[in-house]
Enzyme design. Structure first.
Site, mmCIF file in Angstrom:
data_model
loop_
_atom_site.group_PDB
_atom_site.id
_atom_site.type_symbol
_atom_site.label_atom_id
_atom_site.label_comp_id
_atom_site.label_asym_id
_atom_site.label_seq_id
_atom_site.Cartn_x
_atom_site.Cartn_y
_atom_site.Cartn_z
ATOM 1 N N SER A 182 0.913 -1.311 0.010
ATOM 2 C CA SER A 182 -0.068 0.101 0.117
ATOM 3 C C SER A 182 0.855 1.288 0.022
ATOM 4 O O SER A 182 1.965 1.224 0.286
ATOM 5 C CB SER A 182 -0.785 -0.043 1.292
ATOM 6 O OG SER A 182 -1.677 -1.073 1.153
HETATM 7 N N1 SAH Z 1 -0.023 -5.356 3.900
HETATM 8 C C1 SAH Z 1 0.859 -5.734 2.821
HETATM 9 C C2 SAH Z 1 0.177 -5.299 1.670
HETATM 10 C C3 SAH Z 1 -1.018 -6.270 1.454
HETATM 11 S S1 SAH Z 1 -1.464 -6.972 -0.430
HETATM 12 C C4 SAH Z 1 2.007 -4.852 3.001
HETATM 13 O O1 SAH Z 1 2.458 -4.157 3.931
HETATM 14 O O2 SAH Z 1 3.157 -5.218 2.049
HETATM 15 C C5 SAH Z 1 -2.671 -7.738 0.109
HETATM 16 C C6 SAH Z 1 -2.276 -9.438 0.736
HETATM 17 O O3 SAH Z 1 -3.411 -9.931 1.168
HETATM 18 C C7 SAH Z 1 -1.699 -10.060 -0.475
HETATM 19 O O4 SAH Z 1 -0.412 -10.494 -0.066
HETATM 20 C C8 SAH Z 1 -2.644 -11.515 -0.636
HETATM 21 O O5 SAH Z 1 -1.939 -12.451 -1.077
HETATM 22 C C9 SAH Z 1 -3.285 -11.362 0.742
HETATM 23 N N2 SAH Z 1 -4.594 -12.028 0.984
HETATM 24 C C10 SAH Z 1 -5.544 -12.136 0.047
HETATM 25 N N3 SAH Z 1 -6.617 -12.795 0.480
HETATM 26 C C11 SAH Z 1 -6.168 -13.278 1.822
HETATM 27 C C12 SAH Z 1 -6.649 -14.147 2.522
HETATM 28 N N4 SAH Z 1 -7.776 -14.759 2.594
HETATM 29 N N5 SAH Z 1 -5.898 -14.295 3.911
HETATM 30 C C13 SAH Z 1 -4.597 -13.963 4.031
HETATM 31 N N6 SAH Z 1 -4.099 -12.823 3.095
HETATM 32 C C14 SAH Z 1 -4.853 -12.869 1.949
#
Ligand code: SAH
Length: 224
Positions: free
Chosen positions: A50
């Site tokens: 993000s």
């Molecule tokens: N917070 C992160 C950015 C997140 S991007 C950072 O600081 O870099 C969103 C993430 O959520 C992705 O890596 C994706 O694989 C994960 N995601 C999507 N669905 C999910 C689920 N059901 N459980 C856990 N993670 C999930």
């Protein structure tokens, strides 16, 4: 970067924490020169880290004071988890894509070993965030960094009374919501919802959607 964040958040603890976490360490090498620009950046598997202002806004909305136990859903690069780790005692972060979980775990461990980060506890768990992380529940705060189309009830269940959750909800059009769980009197399941800003996150997915053949556990709440 932190100077420009002063326009969107006021909490000095959040600004300090973000000043201490080297964002470039969480970004793919080829994009490192853009690490301190206020923009989301691609990480592997079509996911994104993000923009710093969103990280700041979401972290501030949790109103953390230091002693909390926090759950993050969507570890991604591990950057948000690192920011949380500088602010509170205990962080649990669930990532559904094993390769991302593994890289984030390693980045966080390396930075800790080098003395760059000083967090007490960050556990990266490979799993489905729709189920939260029951072994360490309940949590003082939950931050979700992938967007479900509806509020996942199981996550609200894992919040302490008076606990807060920030979560983007929606499909193409998403809203960042702040959920506050009732403190005790009356219905222990009651909560309030406030919309903070419109946002755009990658979708929160189920194991089936990314081709994980493991059956869903009992008691999951999946909006599909
Ligand atoms: N917070 C992160 C950015 C997140 S991007 C950072 O600081 O870099 C969103 C993430 O959520 C992705 O890596 C994706 O694989 C994960 N995601 C999507 N669905 C999910 C689920 N059901 N459980 C856990 N993670 C999930």
């Amino acid at each position: 970067m932190v100077e420009s964040l002063r326009e969107v958040v006021k909490d000095p603890r959040v600004l300090d924490a973000m000043g201490r976490v080297p964002r470039h360490e969480f970004v793919p090498k080829a994009l490192r020169s853009r690490s301190y620009v206020n923009t989301p950046l691609p990480i592997r598997e079509n996911q994104t880290i993000s923009a710093p202002d969103i990280v700041a806004i979401m972290t501030e909305a949790l109103a953390l004071t230091g002693s909390e136990r926090v759950l993050e859903i969507g570890t991604g690069s591990g950057y948000q988890a690192a920011v949380l780790g500088e602010l509170v005692n205990e962080v649990y972060s669930v990532e559904i894509r094993p390769a991302l979980a593994e890289t984030a775990r390693k980045t966080l461990e390396d930075l800790r070993r080098e003395g760059v980060l000083r967090y007490r506890k960050i556990d990266v768990i490979t799993g489905d965030g729709y189920q939260g992380h029951p072994p360490a529940a309940p949590y003082d705060a939950i931050i979700v960094t992938a967007a479900p189309t509806q509020l996942p009830v199981e996550l609200i269940n894992q919040l302490k009374p008076g606990g807060r959750m920030v979560i983007p909800v929606g499909d193409f059009y998403q809203e960042l919501q702040l959920i506050e769980k009732a403190r005790s009197a009356g219905d222990p399941k009651a909560f309030t919802t406030r919309t903070i800003i419109p946002v755009r996150f990658v979708p929160m997915v189920s194991p089936e959607e990314i081709g994980d053949p493991r059956p869903a556990g009992a008691g999951t709440n999946r909006p599909r």
